[in-house]
Scaffold this motif. Structure first.
Motif, PDB file in Angstrom:
ATOM      1  N   ASP A   1     -13.450  62.089  95.471  1.00  0.00           N
ATOM      2  CA  ASP A   1     -13.304  60.643  95.404  1.00  0.00           C
ATOM      3  C   ASP A   1     -12.038  60.227  96.155  1.00  0.00           C
ATOM      4  O   ASP A   1     -10.939  60.752  95.895  1.00  0.00           O
ATOM      5  N   GLY A   2     -12.182  59.288  97.075  1.00  0.00           N
ATOM      6  CA  GLY A   2     -11.057  58.892  97.909  1.00  0.00           C
ATOM      7  C   GLY A   2      -9.896  58.318  97.127  1.00  0.00           C
ATOM      8  O   GLY A   2      -8.728  58.626  97.405  1.00  0.00           O
TER       9      GLY A   2
ATOM     10  N   LEU B   1      -9.092  58.903  93.983  1.00  0.00           N
ATOM     11  CA  LEU B   1      -8.448  59.993  93.251  1.00  0.00           C
ATOM     12  C   LEU B   1      -7.577  60.822  94.187  1.00  0.00           C
ATOM     13  O   LEU B   1      -6.452  61.224  93.829  1.00  0.00           O
ATOM     14  N   LEU B   2      -8.079  61.065  95.387  1.00  0.00           N
ATOM     15  CA  LEU B   2      -7.302  61.829  96.361  1.00  0.00           C
ATOM     16  C   LEU B   2      -6.012  61.102  96.715  1.00  0.00           C
ATOM     17  O   LEU B   2      -4.925  61.706  96.731  1.00  0.00           O
ATOM     18  N   LEU B   3      -6.110  59.814  96.993  1.00  0.00           N
ATOM     19  CA  LEU B   3      -4.923  59.041  97.336  1.00  0.00           C
ATOM     20  C   LEU B   3      -3.899  59.068  96.208  1.00  0.00           C
ATOM     21  O   LEU B   3      -2.687  59.089  96.448  1.00  0.00           O
ATOM     22  N   ALA B   4      -4.373  59.055  94.961  1.00  0.00           N
ATOM     23  CA  ALA B   4      -3.473  59.095  93.814  1.00  0.00           C
ATOM     24  C   ALA B   4      -2.743  60.433  93.714  1.00  0.00           C
ATOM     25  O   ALA B   4      -1.677  60.520  93.079  1.00  0.00           O
ATOM     26  N   ASN B   5      -3.299  61.454  94.351  1.00  0.00           N
ATOM     27  CA  ASN B   5      -2.701  62.788  94.294  1.00  0.00           C
ATOM     28  C   ASN B   5      -1.859  63.131  95.522  1.00  0.00           C
ATOM     29  O   ASN B   5      -1.322  64.250  95.597  1.00  0.00           O
ATOM     30  N   ILE B   6      -1.762  62.219  96.461  1.00  0.00           N
ATOM     31  CA  ILE B   6      -0.975  62.493  97.677  1.00  0.00           C
ATOM     32  C   ILE B   6      -0.033  61.322  97.949  1.00  0.00           C
ATOM     33  O   ILE B   6      -0.040  60.745  99.025  1.00  0.00           O
TER      34      ILE B   6
ATOM     35  N   GLU C   1      -7.465  71.478  95.654  1.00  0.00           N
ATOM     36  CA  GLU C   1      -7.143  71.447  94.228  1.00  0.00           C
ATOM     37  C   GLU C   1      -8.136  70.610  93.455  1.00  0.00           C
ATOM     38  O   GLU C   1      -8.619  70.995  92.387  1.00  0.00           O
ATOM     39  N   ILE C   2      -8.478  69.418  93.990  1.00  0.00           N
ATOM     40  CA  ILE C   2      -9.450  68.541  93.322  1.00  0.00           C
ATOM     41  C   ILE C   2     -10.815  69.210  93.250  1.00  0.00           C
ATOM     42  O   ILE C   2     -11.498  69.175  92.224  1.00  0.00           O
TER      43      ILE C   2
ATOM     44  N   ILE D   1      -0.501  68.932 103.146  1.00  0.00           N
ATOM     45  CA  ILE D   1      -0.547  68.194 101.879  1.00  0.00           C
ATOM     46  C   ILE D   1      -1.979  67.766 101.567  1.00  0.00           C
ATOM     47  O   ILE D   1      -2.465  67.902 100.439  1.00  0.00           O
ATOM     48  N   LEU D   2      -2.658  67.270 102.576  1.00  0.00           N
ATOM     49  CA  LEU D   2      -4.015  66.768 102.399  1.00  0.00           C
ATOM     50  C   LEU D   2      -4.975  67.900 102.036  1.00  0.00           C
ATOM     51  O   LEU D   2      -5.773  67.783 101.091  1.00  0.00           O
TER      52      LEU D   2
END
Length: 378
Positions: free
Chosen positions: A302-303, A305-310, A372-373, A365-366
């Motif tokens: 999910d984009g 969720l990904l943004l929240a993790n980076i 991880e997700i 990082i990405l």
């Protein structure tokens, strides 16, 4: 990593602006003293700089608050004048929200509006465009470089098709001006919208190029003191305009070199991502795109969720202007992405001040965040 949303101001641009933020503070409309003359001179210089970039004449450049205002002025203004004789407007489903909203306003005013689909690669089907333009069509509006997926439309062919049917051709060039070669005569462009903050200039200023022919007569959308030869009333901002002009001049000198450098950088970045994420989906044509843009869908992630993790990276999942709107990108839906693919998308934009070291770090990082997700969901 989000240069499509905006660009950092070039220090050389700020230097050009400073005199008009301090000592040269006059109103360009004050025609009886030196302060007004100095301010007016700043407008004249910038007008010439912007015109030179696209092969236009100085009197064909009208300063606005940005491309959104210029787009509104072009679509609504033209249809208001020519809509009774030719009540048809043609545009494209992947246009910027301000063009689609202006087209919708024209439809509410009683004009016929055709919104054309695009191919799965994001490019316009030119045969479909040709069939859609009739002797009732007043205006064809096609974006030059898409703000989300970066694809570059064939403006020369679009302009030729519009001219052959007697229609005017408008292009939203906010993401193209200063990045790709534009020539209003060669491309048969009648109106063009530009924004300074997309090319390392200040926010709050842009322009409308309007060909100096009777056919481009339009109704001003702001009433007032008649500035900008009556097309756009309101006191001009000499500091912003001077910065816009300087940014244009710099971009013109560095255009080819910058495009080549960014193309190499983005190719390396994309290869690194693909090596670790072989199922990555590139959104938009692989080659007919602005070299500083990469839009990808990441299956199974999910984009948001990904943004929240980076948080260390400045990225986006779509257009900045649409960030308050829930739901997947309408641009990605227009190219056939399903909801899951659209929601997994990232828009990556690089530019003048991006370094290869930053890109390597961003890729690491990405990739780590995505793996991880995905590992959590197994």
């Amino acid at each position: 990593m989000d240069y499509q949303a905006t660009t950092p101001m070039d220090p050389r641009v700020l230097d050009a602006m400073m005199p008009y933020l301090t000592a040269m503070y006059g109103n360009p409309h004050s025609s009886t003293h030196v302060y007004g003359w100095q301010a007016e001179a700043a407008l004249d210089i910038a007008r010439a700089q912007v015109a030179t970039m696209v092969g236009a004449r100085e009197e064909e450049i009208f300063f606005t608050s940005g491309a959104t205002e210029a787009n509104n002025l072009a679509l609504k203004g033209i249809m208001d004048v020519w809509g009774k004789k030719r009540p048809h407007l043609v545009t494209v489903a992947t246009e910027h929200k301000c063009v689609l909203s202006s087209a919708a306003a024209c439809a509410r005013a009683g004009y016929d509006v055709t919104v054309l689909p695009v191919r799965p690669d994001g490019l316009l089907d030119l045969d479909m465009l040709e069939k859609s333009i009739t002797d009732r069509t007043a205006l064809v509006s096609v974006m030059a470089v898409n703000n989300e997926i970066g694809v570059v439309q064939d403006l020369t062919k679009v302009g030729s098709l519009a001219r052959a049917k007697g229609a005017l051709f408008h292009t939203d060039a906010a993401q193209a001006f200063g990045k790709i070669a534009l020539d209003v005569d060669a491309m048969q462009i009648d109106l063009m919208s530009i924004s300074a903050h997309k090319l390392y200039g200040p926010k709050g200023v842009g322009a409308l190029y309007k060909r100096a022919v009777p056919a481009t007569a339009l109704t001003p959308q702001m009433n007032g003191g008649g500035q900008e030869r009556g097309i756009r009333s309101g006191t001009q901002a000499p500091a912003l305009v001077a910065g816009f002009g300087k940014a244009t001049e710099i971009a013109g000198k560095e255009l080819n070199q910058e495009a080549a450098r960014l193309g190499e950088f983005m190719a390396c970045f994309k290869r690194k991502l693909a090596a670790s994420l072989p199922d990555l989906i590139v959104n938009g044509h692989e080659t007919e795109r602005w070299t500083g843009n990469l839009n990808v869908s990441i299956p199974g992630v999910d984009g948001d969720l990904l943004l929240a993790n980076i948080r260390a990276l400045a990225l986006s999942s779509g257009a900045a202007c649409a960030s308050a709107v829930s739901g997947p990108s309408y641009v990605l839906q227009a190219i056939g992405r399903n909801e899951r693919e659209a929601r997994s998308a990232l828009r990556i934009g690089i530019g003048r001040f991006t370094t290869m070291e930053e890109l390597d770090e961003a890729a690491n990082i990405l990739i780590d965040a995505i793996l991880e997700i995905r590992g959590r969901s197994v």
